[in-house]
Design an enzyme around this catalytic site. Sequence first.
Site, PDB file in Angstrom:
ATOM      1  N   CYS A 146      41.342  47.273  31.825  1.00 30.66           N
ATOM      2  CA  CYS A 146      42.086  46.127  31.299  1.00 30.66           C
ATOM      3  C   CYS A 146      43.525  46.484  30.914  1.00 30.66           C
ATOM      4  CB  CYS A 146      41.339  45.491  30.139  1.00 30.66           C
ATOM      5  SG  CYS A 146      41.875  43.797  29.791  1.00 30.66           S
ATOM      6  N   LYS A 167      43.612  31.569  28.245  1.00 29.99           N
ATOM      7  CA  LYS A 167      42.893  32.833  28.230  1.00 29.99           C
ATOM      8  C   LYS A 167      41.876  32.893  29.365  1.00 29.99           C
ATOM      9  CE  LYS A 167      40.453  35.972  25.111  1.00 29.99           C
ATOM     10  NZ  LYS A 167      39.898  36.183  23.747  1.00 29.99           N
ATOM     11  N   SER A 196      38.249  39.033  29.516  1.00 35.31           N
ATOM     12  CA  SER A 196      38.733  38.542  28.232  1.00 35.31           C
ATOM     13  C   SER A 196      40.172  38.990  28.059  1.00 35.31           C
ATOM     14  CB  SER A 196      37.859  39.081  27.089  1.00 35.31           C
ATOM     15  OG  SER A 196      38.318  38.631  25.842  1.00 35.31           O
ATOM     16  N   HIS A 239      35.796  43.512  32.368  1.00 41.37           N
ATOM     17  CA  HIS A 239      35.099  44.389  31.430  1.00 41.37           C
ATOM     18  C   HIS A 239      33.637  44.558  31.844  1.00 41.37           C
ATOM     19  CE1 HIS A 239      38.203  44.967  28.362  1.00 41.37           C
ATOM     20  NE2 HIS A 239      38.552  43.716  28.577  1.00 41.37           N
ATOM     21  N   GLU A 241      31.851  46.986  31.484  1.00 40.06           N
ATOM     22  CA  GLU A 241      31.155  47.807  30.491  1.00 40.06           C
ATOM     23  C   GLU A 241      30.572  46.970  29.358  1.00 40.06           C
ATOM     24  OE1 GLU A 241      35.181  47.259  28.610  1.00 40.06           O
ATOM     25  OE2 GLU A 241      34.403  47.493  30.654  1.00 40.06           O
ATOM     26  N   ARG A 253      34.111  35.842  16.248  1.00 39.95           N
ATOM     27  CA  ARG A 253      35.315  36.265  15.535  1.00 39.95           C
ATOM     28  C   ARG A 253      36.390  35.178  15.592  1.00 39.95           C
ATOM     29  NH1 ARG A 253      36.371  40.589  18.295  1.00 39.95           N
ATOM     30  NH2 ARG A 253      37.957  39.646  19.628  1.00 39.95           N
TER      31      ARG A 253
END
Length: 354
Positions: A146, A167, A196, A239, A241, A253
């Site tokens: 990223c 986003k 993200s 991502h 992972e 969050r």
Amino acid sequence: MPIVAHTALPTLERLRQEGVNVLSPERAANQDIRELHIGLLNMMPDAALAATERQFFRLVGESNPIAQFYVHPFTLPELARGEKAQAHIDAYYEPFDAIRDKGLDALIITGANVVGPELSNQPFWEPLIGIIDWAAENVTSTLCSCLATHAVLQFRYGQKRRPQPGKIWGVFPHRVVDKRHPLVGDVNTRFDVPHSRWNAVERDQFDAAGLRVLVESEQAGIHLATSPDGLRFVFFQGHPEYDTISLLKEFKREVLRYAAGELDGFLPFIANYFNDHQKALIREYRARLQDAVAQGHGIPEFPEALLLPELDNTWHDTAEAVVGNWMGLVYQVTNRDRKLPFMEGVDPDNPLGL
């Protein structure tokens, strides 16, 4: 093959409890199996520091080459840390100088949180560039995740990431566009990857830099690419992972930031992540939250426990396969003494013979 627990890093015990093959140094010493030493430059913020360790250690430990993996976590002192995270780093992370002196077979560089749009203004920019320069000359292959991908594209190829109108947030379908590369050998031609991010390096920029694009998405853009030689740098924009729960944690969050008045509006659903029942639960929570805020009451508990059982993971198997292929390629071409990046007879400009 196994990860070797050559330190007391708590992540190693956590992975052992999950069923990942983790060997003690004593058992590893009694096996005539080649070692591979992988660095993990963990630049993630405090809250995600240990989770990021687990995610990348897990992928390395589940990869398939016949090797024993020694993973060496380190970070950059220029990154501001809280007391707890700094204590963890002081206890379990290695200084880069020691890693550099011993050498690495491969390196993973994580993403990081940034303030403002310009990467070169970040406090970690200069030390990160120094590590990237060192890795380019001394490490067989560096996998960039990223933001690290954006940094290398800007620094080495002159391609600055572009802000996006919204986003890029969700689990998106991807397609293999270069089936010849061994990184995607025996991998499904279509698979999902979480993303993200607010910024992107786009296809025309990868092409202008002469990079090899292997996997892309109509919705999320490029995910997997390599440097022109096919191995020296491996780039992830997504991502793979991520744990199943990672995007839910991010969503929670951001919801709590909205509840605290830090965001103007309740955020949209993460693309292709929540099912209809989960969306209904979130809508119900949004109504209760907005009512509580309007009446000055306490913030109701986020329904994480109700959402979690219905989450699906549609990306981990492919992530494991790609990282397994990467470790296999490093195993094939790396110098066993790690004094030079490639074994004798391997062309550093085309180590895979592509």
